[in-house]
Each structure stands twice: as C-alpha cells, then as structure tokens.
Design an enzyme around this catalytic site. Structure first.
Site, mmCIF file in Angstrom:
data_model
loop_
_atom_site.group_PDB
_atom_site.id
_atom_site.type_symbol
_atom_site.label_atom_id
_atom_site.label_comp_id
_atom_site.label_asym_id
_atom_site.label_seq_id
_atom_site.Cartn_x
_atom_site.Cartn_y
_atom_site.Cartn_z
ATOM 1 N N GLY A 1 0.827 -1.208 0.000
ATOM 2 C CA GLY A 1 0.000 0.000 0.000
ATOM 3 C C GLY A 1 0.855 1.249 0.000
ATOM 4 O O GLY A 1 0.543 2.241 0.661
ATOM 5 N N ALA A 2 1.948 1.216 -0.770
ATOM 6 C CA ALA A 2 2.976 2.255 -0.677
ATOM 7 C C ALA A 2 2.847 3.359 -1.718
ATOM 8 O O ALA A 2 3.645 4.287 -1.729
ATOM 9 C CB ALA A 2 4.359 1.626 -0.787
ATOM 10 N N TYR B 1 -14.642 -3.291 9.738
ATOM 11 C CA TYR B 1 -13.317 -2.680 9.758
ATOM 12 C C TYR B 1 -12.711 -2.830 11.155
ATOM 13 O O TYR B 1 -11.542 -3.176 11.301
ATOM 14 C CB TYR B 1 -13.421 -1.205 9.379
ATOM 15 C CG TYR B 1 -12.099 -0.474 9.298
ATOM 16 C CD1 TYR B 1 -11.308 -0.577 8.159
ATOM 17 C CD2 TYR B 1 -11.647 0.318 10.352
ATOM 18 C CE1 TYR B 1 -10.097 0.095 8.072
ATOM 19 C CE2 TYR B 1 -10.444 0.987 10.270
ATOM 20 C CZ TYR B 1 -9.668 0.878 9.132
ATOM 21 O OH TYR B 1 -8.463 1.546 9.055
ATOM 22 N N THR C 1 -5.984 10.587 4.860
ATOM 23 C CA THR C 1 -5.568 9.908 3.642
ATOM 24 C C THR C 1 -6.817 9.487 2.878
ATOM 25 O O THR C 1 -7.945 9.685 3.345
ATOM 26 C CB THR C 1 -4.724 8.660 3.963
ATOM 27 O OG1 THR C 1 -5.542 7.715 4.671
ATOM 28 C CG2 THR C 1 -3.514 9.017 4.810
#
Length: 216
Positions: free
Chosen positions: A12-13, A151, A189
């Site tokens: 996930g970079a 989640y 984000t």
C-alpha cells in the site's frame, strides 16, 4: 536500528501512510520496494523517490494483496533485486463495509500471509538476517467504532495476531525478528474519504472526523 543498507518491503505504498513510511525509510538509507495495486500512482511515487534518493533506492511492483500469488511474487522480486529483506510493513488496507469480505482479505488475511512470508524470508532460522515486521492496524483495533464494525473486527484481528506472533517463544528465541503493530488514529488519507458505496453511515462520519480534527 541502523537503516543504512537495509531493504524494506512496504505494501500500500503508492500513497498515504505507505508512501510516508517509505519516504522515511529511504531518508535513513534503506532501499524500498513499493508494492501497491495502483499501478500509475505507484510508478509515479517510485520515480519521485528515485529522483530524490537515487535510481537503485526504490522500485515499484504491482501487488494486489488479496491475491496470494501476488504477495508471494513480490517477496521473490525483492529478494531477487536486493538479495535480502530486513523490514516488512504490512500497510495495505481499505474501508468498505459493503464489500466486507474483500476488506477482510485485504486488511487481515494479507497481513497474516505477509507476516508468514516475512518470517520465511527474514528469519535467521531460515538463512535470513532477522529484522522487523510492522503490521498496520488502527485505533479502531483498540476501541469500538459503531459505523465500521467489520473494519473494527479486522483491525482488532491484526492487533491480536501480531501480539500472538510476537510472544511465540520460537520467534522470540531464534528468528531475530521483532514484531510491531501500529494503531494510527484517523489520518487524512484516501481511506478516510468515505465513499457512497462504502456501507458507512454518512450521517455520522463528518461528526467523527471533525471530533478528531479532520474537517470533511
């Protein structure tokens, strides 16, 4: 830990926290494989880092962490290019209560697979140099969040899994690997940009974000 000459794999970079983790590692002398399903963004990020830290400092590898073969392949690519893996950051994640099975695969199953592969490639018992494996959970892995129950469940799972692996006597005595779990609070984000199809009750989301200083 002196990071000069160390090799890191970060999932996930391409953007967000994964990009920030990668930049921090690079700035301290590590080399980094940027693994992500977002190809164009990943290539852009890798090019940006190469310009700043050198052409051999970073490379991008497409990886959908919900696909087991993709995860295995990225470990092979890093070992082939750099000869070792010293740091693993299992960071990839999504927030989507509608597609909750996919979220379980990405946020929890991939962390388990990544950790197991990390042990295989990094453990001194198997010829590696040891190192550190960092699994990214969330503050939602510590306290209930009623608008995102699945989640929450998977992030609680990441915490429990990481703590359990860390106290395994075999890992503690022979692997040379430290196991860490990060639990960030709400961070500005893309994952926090609740989409209409996310299954998250939009009525409450703005209030929760505002309460932690993110005005959406």
């Amino acid at each position: 830990m002196n990071l000069s000459g160390k090799v890191a794999l970060v999932t996930g970079a391409a953007q967000g926290l994964g990009k920030a983790f990668s930049e921090s590692l690079l700035s301290q002398g590590a080399k980094v494989c940027l693994a992500d399903v977002k190809v164009q963004q990943g290539k852009t990020t890798a090019a940006e880092f190469q310009k700043t830290f050198g052409n051999d400092s970073a490379f991008f590898e497409k990886c959908d962490v919900s696909i087991a073969d993709d995860v295995t392949n990225v470990f092979k690519k890093v070992k082939s290019k750099y000869g070792q893996i010293d740091i693993l950051v299992n960071n990839a994640g999504i927030a989507n209560e509608t597609h909750w099975r996919k979220m379980v695969d990405i946020n929890l199953v991939s962390v388990i697979q990544g950790t197991q592969l990390g042990i295989e490639y990094m453990s001194k018992e198997y010829g590696g140099n040891g190192g550190v494996i960092i699994n990214v959970s969330s503050s939602a892995g510590l306290v209930p969040v009623f608008i995102t129950p699945v989640y929450c469940a998977v992030k609680f799972g990441v915490v429990g899994f990481t703590r359990s692996v860390a106290v395994n006597p075999r890992n503690r005595s022979t692997s040379g690997i430290r196991f860490c779990c990060l639990c960030p609070a709400f961070t500005d984000t893309d994952i926090i940009k609740f989409k209409k199809d996310s299954g998250i009750n939009m009525k409450y989301a703005p209030k929760i974000l505002k309460s932690v200083g993110i005005n959406k």
